[in-house]
Design a protein around this motif. Structure first.
Motif, PDB file in Angstrom:
ATOM      1  N   GLU A 176      62.921  38.062  -6.882  1.00 12.92           N
ATOM      2  CA  GLU A 176      63.161  37.770  -8.022  1.00 12.92           C
ATOM      3  C   GLU A 176      63.627  39.085  -8.884  1.00 12.92           C
ATOM      4  OE1 GLU A 176      61.509  36.194 -12.474  1.00 12.92           O
ATOM      5  OE2 GLU A 176      60.544  35.731 -10.668  1.00 12.92           O
ATOM      6  N   SER A 228      69.183  38.344  -8.118  1.00 14.00           N
ATOM      7  CA  SER A 228      69.376  37.165  -9.422  1.00 14.00           C
ATOM      8  C   SER A 228      70.334  36.234  -9.270  1.00 14.00           C
ATOM      9  CB  SER A 228      70.170  38.556 -10.826  1.00 14.00           C
ATOM     10  OG  SER A 228      71.427  38.246 -10.023  1.00 14.00           O
ATOM     11  N   ASP A 286      69.235  33.451 -10.527  1.00 11.86           N
ATOM     12  CA  ASP A 286      69.874  33.207 -11.669  1.00 11.86           C
ATOM     13  C   ASP A 286      71.032  32.768 -12.595  1.00 11.86           C
ATOM     14  OD1 ASP A 286      66.673  32.375 -12.111  1.00 11.86           O
ATOM     15  OD2 ASP A 286      66.328  34.233 -14.012  1.00 11.86           O
ATOM     16  N   ALA A 287      72.068  34.335 -12.004  1.00  8.30           N
ATOM     17  CA  ALA A 287      72.832  33.491 -12.373  1.00  8.30           C
ATOM     18  C   ALA A 287      74.110  33.205 -11.680  1.00  8.30           C
ATOM     19  CB  ALA A 287      73.879  35.554 -11.556  1.00  8.30           C
ATOM     20  N   PHE A 307      72.346  29.878 -10.292  1.00 13.44           N
ATOM     21  CA  PHE A 307      72.205  28.694 -10.294  1.00 13.44           C
ATOM     22  C   PHE A 307      72.482  27.946 -12.157  1.00 13.44           C
ATOM     23  CE2 PHE A 307      69.854  28.887  -6.565  1.00 13.44           C
ATOM     24  CZ  PHE A 307      70.408  28.148  -5.641  1.00 13.44           C
ATOM     25  N   GLU A 308      72.965  28.745 -12.519  1.00 16.08           N
ATOM     26  CA  GLU A 308      73.423  28.567 -13.841  1.00 16.08           C
ATOM     27  C   GLU A 308      73.707  27.362 -14.123  1.00 16.08           C
ATOM     28  OE1 GLU A 308      75.170  32.255 -16.144  1.00 16.08           O
ATOM     29  OE2 GLU A 308      72.892  32.846 -16.351  1.00 16.08           O
ATOM     30  N   GLU A 309      74.991  27.417 -13.669  1.00 18.63           N
ATOM     31  CA  GLU A 309      76.139  25.986 -13.725  1.00 18.63           C
ATOM     32  C   GLU A 309      76.243  25.337 -12.805  1.00 18.63           C
ATOM     33  OE1 GLU A 309      79.525  27.315 -13.128  1.00 18.63           O
ATOM     34  OE2 GLU A 309      79.954  28.308 -14.853  1.00 18.63           O
TER      35      GLU A 309
END
Length: 138
Positions: free
Chosen positions: A37, A41, A43-44, A46-48
């Motif tokens: 983690e 990153s 998160d960036a 799977f943002e969309e």
């Protein structure tokens, strides 16, 4: 009775007071997921949603991993089968050696004479002789 101010009659979102979420306590120690983690990153990524452009690679790597696991299981099963056959071969070799020595003992002339004595057969005391047939008789 006192009247409260009327609420709006339209379907609108009511503002909620922001409540600060309690921060989780950080555990001290080593965690592989913490390192992942921290340095990747995701998160960036799977943002969309799930990126479809990486799906063929993910499926290929999944198939490759499943093939690797299956091949490993097959190899272990084959090794176990080979070990089992080796043990059976050693047992059969021991049986063969025992039977061969028993046969060699039983086929000695003295053993054969002793075994056929109850039938009334005796060992010949005269040596065998060769019968010669002339060529014109044959």
């Amino acid at each position: 009775m006192t009247k409260r101010p009327s609420a709006p009659r339209a379907n609108t979102v009511r503002p909620k007071p922001e409540v600060e979420a309690p921060k989780p306590k950080k555990r001290k120690g080593f965690s592989i997921f913490g390192l992942i983690e921290k340095y990747a990153s995701l998160d960036a990524l799977f943002e969309e949603g799930l990126p479809i452009k990486y799906l063929p690679r993910i499926l290929f790597l999944t198939a490759l991993t499943l093939f690797y696991i299956g091949n490993n299981h097959y190899a272990v099963k084959t090794i176990r089968r080979i070990d089992k056959v080796k043990m059976e071969t050693e047992d059969l070799r021991a049986d063969y050696t025992t039977l061969k020595s028993d046969y060699m003992e039983a086929s000695k002339q003295s053993e054969v004479a002793r075994n056929v004595a109850p039938l009334g057969l005796e060992e010949s005391s005269t040596p065998p002789y060769q019968v010669i047939v002339s060529a014109d008789e044959y």
